[in-house]
Scaffold this motif. Structure first.
Motif, PDB file in Angstrom:
ATOM      1  N   GLY A 169      32.252  14.212 -29.561  1.00 10.80           N
ATOM      2  CA  GLY A 169      33.410  14.822 -29.066  1.00 10.80           C
ATOM      3  C   GLY A 169      33.658  14.088 -27.573  1.00 10.80           C
ATOM      4  N   PRO A 170      34.239  15.035 -26.616  1.00 13.34           N
ATOM      5  CA  PRO A 170      34.685  14.570 -25.208  1.00 13.34           C
ATOM      6  C   PRO A 170      33.494  14.061 -24.323  1.00 13.34           C
ATOM      7  N   LEU A 171      32.401  14.899 -24.521  1.00 13.79           N
ATOM      8  CA  LEU A 171      31.318  14.190 -23.532  1.00 13.79           C
ATOM      9  C   LEU A 171      30.921  13.004 -23.983  1.00 13.79           C
ATOM     10  N   VAL A 172      30.652  12.727 -25.363  1.00 14.44           N
ATOM     11  CA  VAL A 172      30.354  11.351 -25.691  1.00 14.44           C
ATOM     12  C   VAL A 172      31.385  10.287 -25.204  1.00 14.44           C
ATOM     13  N   GLU A 173      32.456  10.376 -25.187  1.00 18.10           N
ATOM     14  CA  GLU A 173      33.469   9.707 -25.054  1.00 18.10           C
ATOM     15  C   GLU A 173      33.362   9.401 -23.297  1.00 18.10           C
ATOM     16  N   MET A 174      33.382  10.595 -22.410  1.00 19.45           N
ATOM     17  CA  MET A 174      33.170  10.441 -21.203  1.00 19.45           C
ATOM     18  C   MET A 174      32.038   9.449 -20.709  1.00 19.45           C
ATOM     19  N   VAL A 175      30.921   9.732 -21.154  1.00 16.14           N
ATOM     20  CA  VAL A 175      29.721   8.647 -20.890  1.00 16.14           C
ATOM     21  C   VAL A 175      29.843   7.535 -21.189  1.00 16.14           C
ATOM     22  N   ALA A 176      30.573   6.998 -22.179  1.00 18.57           N
ATOM     23  CA  ALA A 176      30.961   5.527 -22.338  1.00 18.57           C
ATOM     24  C   ALA A 176      31.627   5.068 -21.449  1.00 18.57           C
ATOM     25  N   GLY A 177      32.503   5.864 -20.747  1.00 18.68           N
ATOM     26  CA  GLY A 177      33.293   5.431 -19.581  1.00 18.68           C
ATOM     27  C   GLY A 177      32.473   5.462 -18.024  1.00 18.68           C
ATOM     28  N   ILE A 178      31.498   6.086 -17.966  1.00 17.90           N
ATOM     29  CA  ILE A 178      30.564   6.507 -16.831  1.00 17.90           C
ATOM     30  C   ILE A 178      29.955   5.031 -16.654  1.00 17.90           C
ATOM     31  N   ILE A 179      29.260   4.471 -17.736  1.00 19.38           N
ATOM     32  CA  ILE A 179      28.413   3.556 -17.718  1.00 19.38           C
ATOM     33  C   ILE A 179      29.210   2.291 -16.816  1.00 19.38           C
ATOM     34  N   PRO A 180      30.253   1.518 -17.280  1.00 15.36           N
ATOM     35  CA  PRO A 180      30.891   0.633 -16.509  1.00 15.36           C
ATOM     36  C   PRO A 180      31.340   0.995 -15.004  1.00 15.36           C
ATOM     37  N   ASP A 181      31.599   2.264 -14.667  1.00 16.08           N
ATOM     38  CA  ASP A 181      32.237   2.607 -13.676  1.00 16.08           C
ATOM     39  C   ASP A 181      30.799   2.596 -12.590  1.00 16.08           C
ATOM     40  N   LEU A 182      29.488   3.033 -12.873  1.00 11.78           N
ATOM     41  CA  LEU A 182      28.178   3.079 -12.470  1.00 11.78           C
ATOM     42  C   LEU A 182      28.098   1.501 -11.992  1.00 11.78           C
ATOM     43  N   LYS A 183      28.174   0.606 -13.323  1.00 10.25           N
ATOM     44  CA  LYS A 183      27.930  -0.669 -12.761  1.00 10.25           C
ATOM     45  C   LYS A 183      28.755  -1.344 -11.514  1.00 10.25           C
ATOM     46  N   LYS A 184      30.057  -0.980 -11.646  1.00  9.92           N
ATOM     47  CA  LYS A 184      30.890  -1.179 -10.544  1.00  9.92           C
ATOM     48  C   LYS A 184      30.535  -0.792  -9.011  1.00  9.92           C
ATOM     49  N   VAL A 185      29.650   0.221  -8.847  1.00  9.82           N
ATOM     50  CA  VAL A 185      29.230   1.063  -7.662  1.00  9.82           C
ATOM     51  C   VAL A 185      27.809  -0.195  -7.411  1.00  9.82           C
ATOM     52  N   ALA A 186      27.111  -0.599  -8.368  1.00 10.48           N
ATOM     53  CA  ALA A 186      26.027  -1.538  -8.009  1.00 10.48           C
ATOM     54  C   ALA A 186      26.471  -2.932  -8.047  1.00 10.48           C
ATOM     55  N   GLN A 187      27.710  -3.166  -8.482  1.00 14.24           N
ATOM     56  CA  GLN A 187      28.283  -4.505  -8.241  1.00 14.24           C
ATOM     57  C   GLN A 187      27.513  -5.429  -9.181  1.00 14.24           C
ATOM     58  N   THR A 188      27.264  -4.955 -10.393  1.00 13.92           N
ATOM     59  CA  THR A 188      26.562  -5.725 -11.697  1.00 13.92           C
ATOM     60  C   THR A 188      27.515  -5.813 -12.619  1.00 13.92           C
ATOM     61  N   ALA A 189      27.183  -6.829 -13.562  1.00 18.33           N
ATOM     62  CA  ALA A 189      27.877  -7.008 -14.813  1.00 18.33           C
ATOM     63  C   ALA A 189      26.787  -6.870 -15.998  1.00 18.33           C
ATOM     64  N   HIS A 190      25.487  -6.684 -15.616  1.00 19.45           N
ATOM     65  CA  HIS A 190      24.595  -6.627 -16.342  1.00 19.45           C
ATOM     66  C   HIS A 190      24.327  -4.821 -16.949  1.00 19.45           C
ATOM     67  N   HIS A 191      23.235  -4.549 -17.156  1.00 19.23           N
ATOM     68  CA  HIS A 191      22.770  -3.434 -17.720  1.00 19.23           C
ATOM     69  C   HIS A 191      22.411  -2.026 -16.800  1.00 19.23           C
ATOM     70  N   ALA A 192      22.660  -0.953 -17.195  1.00 18.96           N
ATOM     71  CA  ALA A 192      22.390   0.089 -16.771  1.00 18.96           C
ATOM     72  C   ALA A 192      21.817   1.318 -17.495  1.00 18.96           C
ATOM     73  N   ALA A 193      20.693   1.921 -16.924  1.00 21.40           N
ATOM     74  CA  ALA A 193      20.287   2.958 -17.706  1.00 21.40           C
ATOM     75  C   ALA A 193      19.947   4.224 -16.641  1.00 21.40           C
ATOM     76  N   ILE A 194      20.382   5.322 -17.412  1.00 24.22           N
ATOM     77  CA  ILE A 194      20.401   6.623 -16.745  1.00 24.22           C
ATOM     78  C   ILE A 194      19.223   7.345 -17.081  1.00 24.22           C
TER      79      ILE A 194
END
Length: 402
Positions: free
Chosen positions: A40-65
């Motif tokens: 449901g909505p939580l799963v979909e929301m997290v999929a969008g969080i990852i690329p926005d985290l990468k934008k803060v770090a200024q990376t096109a690579h990998h992110a782990a929470i």
């Protein structure tokens, strides 16, 4: 009317260098019932969080929470890249450089520490000398703290990358951005960091409890050759999960994620360039006031060169017992909390009573900084701590762009 009345009623101002001030919108987003963690909505929301985290770090690579604080991020980064018995180089400019070294030692990793004190940044020539001497390439990673939260020293990450490249040394460049990410300019890919770590409670404006590890393909290749990695710290399933729970090694930190979604929306609506520029302007206002106060009293910025100071935290020397007395006065009398002089004790001041820190990170604006500075001046006046005049005027000119 008595001069001893308290003026601490109303909303308090937590001006410590993390946890930072949390936006009302973040807190409101977290104030909700628990969601379904399987679909449901939580799963979909997290999929969008990852690329926005990468934008803060200024990376096109990998992110782990990770569900942990910054210390956990340190251990996660090390656990995926350095085996017990291997060696890391740690150029330290304060308590947190030393802390990352201590974390490595606890994992059975050998540490080679270069201590640069607590008021100046890395000496890249000394780092180059240490790496040049490592002819057998025993050093597997360099652990660099971009901004040490204790000393407020800001270090030259691109310069350290150039040192490694010029020497052809294969060590990974791992950067602690816990105090700096979302405050000071940091560009992971452009600057050549292989690994970067941060936490939720500073520039990201979310309560403590989440940590993030960003890593590039080079670091991922090192992880792939590790003989073993803890199931919990392993970043591979977190970065490329086959099932939702793998993002977090178990149950999702649901309410932190709701807050993080809103915080990332706020950051990207403002834009990273403006976020960095805002923090720089507010820091300059703080410095202007502190320099004016220092003209007539004992207050001194811990880092003399403005180019070497953090835009997120300012460490100050005022002499014992003034630091502790000032912190207590402003908290008890006007509802303002300043940061302790963490890791800044000296032989003649073992408790660090002559130091304190100002956090100006995350959800802060011009009027908040002017209020912070006005509160400090009130405290110094009440306590008869000598200080120069014109500090608030100097800060106001900076805020005004003059």
């Amino acid at each position: 009317m008595s001069n001893s009345i308290s003026l601490a009623q109303g909303r308090e101002y937590l001006a410590i260098p993390g946890p930072s001030v949390m936006p009302d919108a973040v807190l409101q987003a977290m104030h909700r019932p628990a969601p379904n963690i399987y679909e449901g909505p939580l799963v979909e929301m997290v999929a969008g969080i990852i690329p926005d985290l990468k934008k803060v770090a200024q990376t096109a690579h990998h992110a782990a929470i990770y569900i942990c604080n910054g210390h956990g991020a340190w251990e996660a980064a090390l656990s995926n890249t350095v085996a017990p018995g291997e060696t890391v180089l740690v150029p330290a400019t304060g308590r947190f450089g030393m802390g990352w070294a201590d974390m490595a030692q606890g994992l059975g990793i050998e540490t080679q520490i270069l201590d640069f004190g607590r008021s100046v940044p890395w000496d890249l020539d000394r780092i180059a000398e240490a790496l040049r001497a490592d002819t057998g390439h025993k050093i597997k990673a360099v652990l660099g703290v971009h901004v040490d939260t204790s000393s407020s020293v800001r270090n030259d990450v691109p310069g350290l990358r150039r040192v490694l490249d010029d020497l052809g040394h294969p060590a990974l460049l791992m950067v602690d951005c816990i105090a700096s990410m979302g405050c000071d300019r940091f560009e992971m890919d452009t600057w050549g960091a292989d690994v970067a770590v941060t936490g939720s409670q500073k520039g990201l404006m979310v309560p403590p409890g989440l940590a993030f590890v960003f890593f590039n393909d080079r670091a991922a290749a090192v992880r792939a050759k590790m003989p073993r990695v803890s199931r919990y710290w392993d970043w591979a399933p977190r970065a490329e999960p086959e099932a939702f729970f793998q993002y977090f090694g178990g149950t999702a930190p649901t309410h932190h994620l709701y807050g993080l979604r809103v915080a990332l929306d706020m950051i990207h609506a403002e834009g990273m360039e403006h976020v960095w520029a805002r923090h720089a302007r507010l820091a300059q206002a703080v410095w202007a006031a502190c320099e004016a106060w220092g003209q007539g009293g004992p207050l001194r910025l811990n880092v003399a060169d403005p180019a070497q100071r953090s835009h997120a935290v300012t460490a100050l020397r005022i002499g014992a017992p003034h630091g502790t007395e000032l912190r207590r006065w402003v908290q008890e009398n006007i509802g303002l909390t300043l940061g302790i002089g963490l890791g800044m004790s000296e032989p003649d001041d073992p408790k660090g009573d002559g130091f304190f820190r100002l956090g100006h990170m995350g959800h802060v604006n011009g009027q908040m900084i002017l209020g912070l500075l006005g509160g400090m001046e009130a405290g110094m006046t009440a306590l008869d701590i000598p200080h120069g005049s014109g500090a608030i005027e100097a800060a106001a000119k900076v805020i005004a762009g003059r």
